[in-house]
Enzyme design. Structure first.
Site, PDB file in Angstrom:
ATOM      1  N   ARG A   1       0.853  -1.182   0.000  1.00 21.71           N
ATOM      2  CA  ARG A   1       0.000   0.000   0.000  1.00 21.71           C
ATOM      3  C   ARG A   1       0.893   1.238   0.000  1.00 21.71           C
ATOM      4  NH1 ARG A   1       1.903   1.666   3.949  1.00 21.71           N
ATOM      5  NH2 ARG A   1       0.774   3.604   3.754  1.00 21.71           N
TER       6      ARG A   1
ATOM      7  N   ALA B   1       0.702   5.084  -2.302  1.00 23.33           N
ATOM      8  CA  ALA B   1       0.594   5.357  -3.736  1.00 23.33           C
ATOM      9  C   ALA B   1       1.872   5.043  -4.515  1.00 23.33           C
ATOM     10  CB  ALA B   1       0.169   6.815  -3.952  1.00 23.33           C
TER      11      ALA B   1
ATOM     12  N   GLN C   1      -2.798   2.417  10.141  1.00 26.81           N
ATOM     13  CA  GLN C   1      -1.502   2.481   9.455  1.00 26.81           C
ATOM     14  C   GLN C   1      -0.492   3.320  10.233  1.00 26.81           C
ATOM     15  OE1 GLN C   1      -4.482   2.987   7.939  1.00 26.81           O
ATOM     16  NE2 GLN C   1      -4.478   2.265   5.813  1.00 26.81           N
TER      17      GLN C   1
ATOM     18  N   ASP D   1      -2.454  10.537  -2.369  1.00 35.40           N
ATOM     19  CA  ASP D   1      -2.719   9.478  -3.338  1.00 35.40           C
ATOM     20  C   ASP D   1      -3.068  10.044  -4.702  1.00 35.40           C
ATOM     21  OD1 ASP D   1      -3.000   6.558  -1.932  1.00 35.40           O
ATOM     22  OD2 ASP D   1      -3.338   8.196  -0.535  1.00 35.40           O
TER      23      ASP D   1
ATOM     24  N   ASN E   1      -6.078  12.131   0.183  1.00 33.77           N
ATOM     25  CA  ASN E   1      -5.196  11.366   1.071  1.00 33.77           C
ATOM     26  C   ASN E   1      -6.062  10.562   2.032  1.00 33.77           C
ATOM     27  OD1 ASN E   1      -2.375  10.806   1.909  1.00 33.77           O
ATOM     28  ND2 ASN E   1      -3.010  11.723   3.828  1.00 33.77           N
TER      29      ASN E   1
END
Length: 339
Positions: free
Chosen positions: A48, A50, A192, A233, A243
């Site tokens: 994960r 971008a 995350q 992203d 984002n």
């Protein structure tokens, strides 16, 4: 940890990915040799970020070509497999860009595709280091002292081909002895920040706190941080930035507190074909990510979940956009589409 964490690498036979769903408890790898496994790894966030999925997508074209050779696919089946990789996640423009970059090399064979994908990986690492230097220069030009930084989601080596974007700036500040502490938002619902950013900061010996997403605005308004730095992203031509969900709340708090809200991303994340954030597709993920944790339901039976993975921060709230080419002052009207 100069560059020893490598989320995506070609091992000669396929992709070797860090399985980020297992961190921080276990550092393990996935060896990917077919399209189904790659699409699954991207969609369930084993890989994960971008830039990282852009590189994975580029190598994914070679994986599809080699699978086509093994299994005797015709040309339409191969192209359909490449499209599956390209469309595995819709919001991050880097995934499609990575696939598109290498597809012209398909006529020369898998080795040519692999070489171009490796070039993309190497460029990303160099670009990330440039982002770190540009961002640190800009911040220290405003206040040359140890800074307190707030981050949201994960933007380090795990999210890129190496080094990091927003976390790359943090690393550069730390290297210059101009970093006081990092407040890392936990980043619900998949944590995350708590799982991945904290893990990276610990390896870097950077002092940090993990805080609940709901604490971010209060931390900012209490004057406990000097800047918020996030990744992206997708960035639209007018500077609107997609984002991880929760980013726009951080931006609003920064605007009220009068501190910089900085976006750090490679130029490949900028989508000049999308005029504004209104045109950015927002991925909606399974409600189970919100309604369950650790396999246990945490919401009442019958509860429904709204689970957008991203939000869009309007350009007027973005103080600066840092790319490998330099710094743009977005809220002041300097936007990618006007360069």
């Amino acid at each position: 940890m100069a560059n020893d964490v490598q989320a995506v690498a070609w091992n000669g036979d396929g992709l070797r990915l860090i399985d980020q769903t297992l961190l921080p408890g276990r550092l393990d790898h996935l060896d990917v040799r077919d399209v189904d496994a790659l699409v699954d790894a991207i969609q369930r966030l084993a890989v994960r970020g971008a830039p990282a999925i852009g590189v994975a997508g580029a190598f994914g074209v070679a994986i599809a070509m080699r699978q086509a050779e093994r299994e005797g696919w015709d040309r339409p089946a191969l192209l359909a497999a490449v499209d599956r990789v390209r469309e595995a996640r819709p919001t991050a423009v880097n995934l499609a860009a990575g696939v598109d970059r290498v597809t012209p090399f398909m006529a020369k064979g898998p080795d040519a595709v692999i070489a171009e994908a490796q070039a993309l990986l190497d460029e990303d690492v160099r670009g990330n280091r440039a982002i770190g230097a540009h961002g640190a220069d800009w911040l220290l030009g405003r206040a040359d002292r140890p800074l307190r930084v707030l981050t949201h989601c994960n933007t380090g080596a795990l999210a890129t081909a190496g080094w990091g974007t927003a976390l790359g700036i943090v690393r550069e500040l730390h290297a210059r002895d101009r970093l006081d502490v990092v407040h890392a938002d936990e980043t619900r619902p998949l944590l995350q920040g708590a799982r991945l950013t904290a893990w990276e900061l610990g390896h870097l010996n950077v002092p940090y706190y993990v805080q609940a997403d709901g604490a971010a605005a209060g931390t900012i308004l209490r004057g406990l941080v000097d800047v918020a730095i996030i990744g992206a992203d997708r960035v639209a031509a007018n500077g609107d930035t997609a984002n991880k969900i929760g980013s726009v709340g951080v931006a609003l708090a920064c605007a009220d507190a009068g501190i910089p809200f900085v976006v750090a991303a490679p130029w490949s994340t900028i989508d000049l074909g999308t005029a504004s954030g209104d045109g950015i597709p927002i991925e909606e993920r399974s409600g189970d990510e919100v309604l369950h944790w650790g396999g246990v339901r945490t919401a009442p039976a019958g509860a429904r979940a709204f689970n957008p993975a991203f939000d869009v921060t309007p350009a007027r709230l973005v103080t600066a956009l840092v790319t490998e080419t330099g710094v743009m002052h977005i809220s002041a009207g300097e936007t990618p589409g006007r360069r």
